[in-house]
Every structure is written in structure tokens, then in C-alpha cells.
Write a protein that holds these residues in place. Structure first.
Motif, PDB file in Angstrom:
ATOM      1  N   TYR A  47       0.835  -1.209   0.000  1.00  0.00           N
ATOM      2  CA  TYR A  47       0.000   0.000   0.000  1.00  0.00           C
ATOM      3  C   TYR A  47       0.865   1.252   0.000  1.00  0.00           C
ATOM      4  N   LEU A  48       1.909   1.258   0.823  1.00  0.00           N
ATOM      5  CA  LEU A  48       2.812   2.408   0.880  1.00  0.00           C
ATOM      6  C   LEU A  48       3.555   2.583  -0.444  1.00  0.00           C
ATOM      7  N   VAL A  49       3.974   1.473  -1.042  1.00  0.00           N
ATOM      8  CA  VAL A  49       4.639   1.544  -2.350  1.00  0.00           C
ATOM      9  C   VAL A  49       3.682   2.099  -3.401  1.00  0.00           C
ATOM     10  N   CYS A 108      -6.707   6.324  -5.136  1.00  0.00           N
ATOM     11  CA  CYS A 108      -8.050   6.278  -4.543  1.00  0.00           C
ATOM     12  C   CYS A 108      -8.610   4.859  -4.540  1.00  0.00           C
ATOM     13  N   PHE A 109      -8.356   4.128  -5.624  1.00  0.00           N
ATOM     14  CA  PHE A 109      -8.856   2.763  -5.775  1.00  0.00           C
ATOM     15  C   PHE A 109      -8.329   1.868  -4.655  1.00  0.00           C
ATOM     16  N   THR A 110      -7.021   1.913  -4.432  1.00  0.00           N
ATOM     17  CA  THR A 110      -6.420   1.094  -3.384  1.00  0.00           C
ATOM     18  C   THR A 110      -6.863   1.551  -2.002  1.00  0.00           C
ATOM     19  N   SER A 111      -7.002   2.864  -1.808  1.00  0.00           N
ATOM     20  CA  SER A 111      -7.387   3.395  -0.501  1.00  0.00           C
ATOM     21  C   SER A 111      -8.830   3.053  -0.135  1.00  0.00           C
ATOM     22  N   LEU A 137      -9.073  -3.363   5.218  1.00  0.00           N
ATOM     23  CA  LEU A 137      -8.537  -4.724   5.350  1.00  0.00           C
ATOM     24  C   LEU A 137      -7.452  -4.774   6.417  1.00  0.00           C
ATOM     25  N   LEU A 138      -6.543  -3.814   6.402  1.00  0.00           N
ATOM     26  CA  LEU A 138      -5.463  -3.772   7.392  1.00  0.00           C
ATOM     27  C   LEU A 138      -6.016  -3.581   8.796  1.00  0.00           C
ATOM     28  N   PHE A 186     -19.803   2.233  -3.456  1.00  0.00           N
ATOM     29  CA  PHE A 186     -19.917   3.337  -4.412  1.00  0.00           C
ATOM     30  C   PHE A 186     -18.552   3.748  -4.950  1.00  0.00           C
ATOM     31  N   PHE A 187     -17.597   3.972  -4.054  1.00  0.00           N
ATOM     32  CA  PHE A 187     -16.282   4.437  -4.505  1.00  0.00           C
ATOM     33  C   PHE A 187     -15.519   3.332  -5.238  1.00  0.00           C
ATOM     34  N   PHE A 188     -15.713   2.090  -4.817  1.00  0.00           N
ATOM     35  CA  PHE A 188     -15.047   0.986  -5.515  1.00  0.00           C
ATOM     36  C   PHE A 188     -15.512   0.905  -6.963  1.00  0.00           C
TER      37      PHE A 188
END
Length: 307
Positions: free
Chosen positions: A35-37, A72-75, A81-82, A102-104
Motif C-alpha cells: 500500500y505504501l509503495v 483512490c482505488f487502493t485506498s 482490510l489492514l 460506491f467508490f469501488f
């Protein structure tokens, strides 16, 4: 008629990844690093394009939008999940679940449509180079992105509202690590035929149409490149398309594996693990594909980091 007790569900339970608890904590560290990468890689792409005037072209304008959408997609899914793994809090509120849905839907559709527009950009640049400036002017590019956002948000709002109108009365356990359409439909005790029609017709059009346009664009691009007599010209033309084509294959390959493969071998565990590929892995790899295989982007990143 037999009356049925309906329990109002105010929250859902996300089961997360179908693996043992010990492995989940190891994967939590891995997902956090990924996620950070993803955040850093896509942020660097946006900053490099913004700071380097040589990259102020339609192709890189769309690429910066793609990098923003990937962030945004990953966030939308990974932080929840984390948190579920690290705190053992697997619940998500009713409103939170449908906001995530909605955002997904918005960001996954925007990813697909941006890849389609980027393919069109490459088609115009290679097949109609003399008209490129007129057809892909800054005004046209901005309006294209605005229209794409309107389309994706409208579709996501339609799907979310139709889903929120359903009754959920038996179970609130979602066999997934985020609120997706199929797991939510399986929990509903209402008639979901209208939802399925909208998903297959409207959602199918938004998924298949960009892919068909991308394939047509590349057929025309390759036919034009093959007519070029200079080997150096062919190499240059292929290099401008290689990065985008790699991202297209990665995105659609993983998405098709989840949503368009035969339904018989589908299991919640298989779908969950497959979804990890296009929600976590693909957005992380995109910056590497564009920065390592694109000389201009590599140079811009090096200048920005040195400064």
C-alpha cells in the motif's frame, strides 16, 4: 402467505482473507508495504508529470489521472482490510459498506475508461499524427476526463442505490474483504432480478465497451506500425505503446479472472484471492511499468528526486 421475520441489519461482517490467523498478520505487513509503495509510486508519477514541462502532453495528462485513480482505488479497500486484520474489528456499518461499494465501482470503472482513452490517444498519435494537436487539445482532454467522471459516478450511484433498496434479513456475513456487488447480492432476501439486469447490461457495457475499443485501437495501431519501413520508427512506435499495453493486460487479465470466468468453479475464497490481484497488486505495479519502461518518465523522476 407465510410471514417472515425481517431483522434490520445495521452493520456487516467482512470475513477478510480466507487464510489462517498467523498468515493474516504476516500478510498484513506485506499489504501495508504494498500500500505504501502504491501511494509513493503513484504520487511520484503525478509530481514528476507536474514538474517536468516536457511531460505536459495528453498521454501524460491521462497517466497522471490514472495514477490518482489508482491511489483512490487502493485506498477504498486496503486500509479497512489492514484495520480488520490488526484490530480484529471485522464489522463495517451499513452506510460505510455502501459508501465503500460506491467508490469501488467508481474507481474501477474510471480505471477502465482511462485505459480506453489512453489507447485512443496512442491511436491518434500514431495513425493520425498530423491531426493529433487538434484532436487531443488540452480542452478536449479535460472534457474527456470530466465526462468519464460523470459516467462512472452516475453508474456507481445507480448500482449503490439499487443495492441499498434491497432487504438484508438472514445473514450479515460478507465472504470478502470489502463490500462488492456479488457478495452483497448473495446476502439479500429480496428479489434481485432488477439488480442483476442492471449489473449485466449497464455494468457489462462499461466493462466490455472500453476493452473492445482498446482492442480495435491496437489493431489499427499495429497495422499502421507494420507499414513503417524504418526499423527505428517501428521501435519508437512500439515503445510508446508498450507501457500502456502492459497495464491493460494486467488490469483486464485479473478483472476477467474474477468477473467473467465460468461460474461453476467460483468459490468465495477463490474470488477473494483473485480480487487481491486487481485491487492491491495492479495499482502497485503500474508506476513501475511506466517509470521503468518509459525513458522520459524515468528521466523526469530522476530529476525530481535529485532536486
Amino acid at each position: 402467505m407465510e410471514k417472515r421475520n425481517v431483522t434490520v441489519i445495521r452493520e456487516f461482517v467482512l470475513l477478510g482473507l480466507p487464510i489462517s490467523t498467523e498468515l493474516q498478520h504476516i500478510l498484513a505487513v506485506l499489504f501495508l508495504c504494498m500500500y505504501l509503495v502504491t501511494m509513493l509510486g503513484n504520487t511520484f508519477i503525478i509530481l514528476a508529470i507536474g514538474f517536468d514541462s516536457r511531460l505536459h502532453s495528453p498521454m501524460y495528462f491521462f497517466l497522471s489521472n490514472l495514477a490518482f485513480v489508482d491511489i483512490c482505488f487502493t485506498s477504498t479497500t486496503v486500509p479497512k482490510l489492514l484495520m480488520s486484520i490488526l484490530t480484529d474489528i471485522q464489522t463495517i456499518s451499513f452506510v460505510g459498506c455502501f459508501a465503500q461499494l460506491f467508490f469501488f465501482i467508481s474507481f474501477v470503472n474510471m480505471d477502465s475508461l482511462l485505459l480506453c482513452v489512453m489507447a485512443y490517444d496512442r491511436y491518434v498519435a500514431i495513425c493520425h499524427p498530423l491531426h493529433y494537436t487538434a484532436k487531443m487539445s488540452p480542452r478536449v482532454c479535460i472534457w474527456l476526463v470530466v465526462v468519464l467522471w460523470i459516467i462512472t459516478y452516475s453508474h456507481a450511484l445507480l448500482q449503490t442505490v439499487l443495492m441499498a433498496l434491497l432487504n438484508f434479513c438472514d445473514s450479515n456475513v460478507i465472504h470478502h474483504f470489502f463490500c462488492d456487488l456479488n457478495p452483497l447480492l448473495q446476502l439479500s432476501c429480496s428479489d434481485v432480478s432488477m439488480n442483476l439486469v442492471i449489473i449485466h447490461v449497464v455494468g457489462g457495457l462499461l466493462a466490455i465497451t472500453p476493452l473492445i475499443c482498446i482492442l480495435i485501437s491496437y489493431v489499427l495501431i499495429f497495422s499502421t506500425i507494420l507499414k513503417v519501413t524504418s526499423s527505428q520508427g517501428k521501435q519508437k512506435a512500439f515503445s510508446t505503446c508498450g507501457c500502456h499495453l502492459s497495464v491493460v493486460v494486467l488490469f483486464y487479465g485479473t478483472a476477467i479472472g474474477v468477473y467473467f470466468s465460468p461460474s461453476s468453479p467460483h468459490t468465495p475464497e477463490r474470488d477473494t484471492l483473485s480480487a487481491v490481484m486487481y485491487t492491491v497488486v495492479t495499482p502497485m505495479l503500474n508506476p513501475f511499468i511506466y517509470s521503468l519502461r518509459n525513458r522520459d518518465m524515468k528521466t523526469a523522476l530522476q530529476k525530481m528526486l535529485y532536486k
